[in-house]
Design an enzyme around this catalytic site. Structure first.
Site: not given
Length: 420
Positions: A279, A362
């Site tokens: 995030e 990611d």
């Protein structure tokens, strides 16, 4: 015309439903390709036989419900026009007050209420489906409270937007789409600033993260990435769902790092840190601002096309549908159909961009935490917890997935492990 509309709607909708059902339940390939079998991306290695069966069934039913309900609002708006309901709504709004500024909000309220009532059964079926598979844990009263909050928040925002839009239409017949596009930027920035502190708390209770040791580690990650956060918020979601989530949203002084309590309860600390690093990656790579830029660009293109399509629609069918001009509020359902169809046409592109951004986040999280094993564990737990389909059918992926599939995400982690 009314009878023909009903007949063809029923016939075409039935054919559409059958084709979607055949695609999802008969034609589409579920499961994992042979090359991935036995790897960390194969759900058979981390899910029980019961969980695998539930995952496939839940995914099929959920996707079927989504695709079948997709054209419902278009049908409702067409029906509102063809059966003269829009004209009735317009006349009713004009009787409420002699002040014209009141007419549009009243009309929007009437149209929103009708649409909400007609689509409510689909929302309820979706809730029942989620409950039956153990995803949702929310009571009916709490669910209805959230539904009503969503309705009124959505109505207030929509009434404001439509009032401004139709005011521009009346004052700037040929340039309303341009001025509306320009106004979208400050509006979206304002909403990004408002969302974390005004709208989100209407639904859930936010508090400081209780685990201060974990908070310190998350804030250390944030500090390393120059994210201006002073605390981590925990939101009570376990009373509503078993799903897990975490996010960084807001701008300026309203920026928030948020963790669902379900995520804290089900993931190990190292897995939570990977999720938070992901995030944080969105923030570092300015995905929030790219989303803002994309939304403004989409609004510019969409409103420009809507301007021409609305003009054509009024010229072609205005008399039959009792629409006097483009700026006639009675034609709002037609504008909604146009904008909705344009949005649907843009969906594959928007989702492809989103999937690429998620993959970048990611990679950022792996490089930041240097713990691909924790990342694999987090994704596997997310899959089990949400009964997610690791390799959905192509139509589902390209029209529904804003994230890469779990198979793609876990495969990326395996490649990173091999490089290491």
């Amino acid at each position: 015309m009314k009878k023909r509309f009903l007949t063809w709607t029923l016939i075409l909708f039935a054919i559409y439903g059958v084709l979607i059902g055949l695609y999802l339940f008969q034609w589409a390939e579920f499961g994992v390709p042979e090359a991935y079998q036995g790897t960390s991306a194969d759900p058979a290695t981390f899910m029980t036989a019961k969980e695998l069966a539930q995952s496939q069934d839940y995914s099929r039913y959920k996707d079927f419900l989504y695709f079948v309900s997709l054209p419902l609002e278009w049908i409702i708006y067409l029906g509102v026009m063809i059966f003269g309901i829009s004209t009735v709504f317009k006349q009713s709004s004009e009787r409420v007050s002699r002040f014209s500024i009141v007419h549009i909000p009243v009309y929007v309220l009437l149209l929103s209420t009708l649409t909400w009532m007609l689509t409510f059964p689909v929302d309820y079926i979706s809730r029942r489906l989620s409950l039956s598979y153990g995803i949702s844990t929310q009571t009916f009263s709490d669910w209805m409270k959230d539904e009503l909050i969503s309705f009124w928040v959505g109505y207030i925002i929509m009434a404001l937007l439509i009032t401004v839009l139709y005011t521009l239409m009346r004052k700037f017949e040929k340039r309303w789409w341009l001025y509306a596009s320009i106004l979208m930027m400050p509006f979206l920035v304002f909403m990004m600033y408002l969302q974390p502190v005004v709208i989100d708390p209407l639904y859930n209770e936010f508090s400081d993260l209780k685990d201060k040791n974990l908070e310190a580690k998350i804030l250390s990650l944030a500090d390393e990435a120059n994210v201006p956060a002073e605390r981590v918020y925990e939101v009570n979601m376990s009373e509503e769902t078993n799903s897990m989530n975490a996010y960084v949203n807001g701008i300026g002084s309203n920026l928030r790092i948020v963790l669902w309590d379900t995520t804290l309860n089900r993931l190990q600390e190292k897995e939570v840190l990977f999720i938070m690093a992901h995030e944080i990656g969105h923030y570092v790579m300015h995905h929030l601002y790219w989303n803002l830029f994309g939304a403004v660009a989409a609004a510019f293109i969409g409103l420009y096309l809507a301007y021409h399509l609305m003009k054509y629609s009024v010229r072609r069918w205005g008399d039959k549908l009792n629409i006097k001009s483009v700026s006639d509020i009675a034609g709002l359902p037609v504008l909604f159909i146009i904008l909705s169809l344009l949005s649907f046409a843009a969906t594959p592109v928007e989702l492809a961009i989103s999937r690429n951004a998620e993959m970048d986040a990611d990679v950022y999280a792996i490089e930041m935490t240097q713990n691909p094993e924790a990342a694999v564990g987090a994704f596997q737990e997310l899959t089990v917890n949400g009964l997610s389909e690791v390799n959905p059918p192509a139509l589902v992926k390209y029209l529904r997935y804003g994230h890469p599939t779990m198979m793609e995400r876990i495969h990326l982690l395996e490649q990173y492990q091999q490089i290491e």
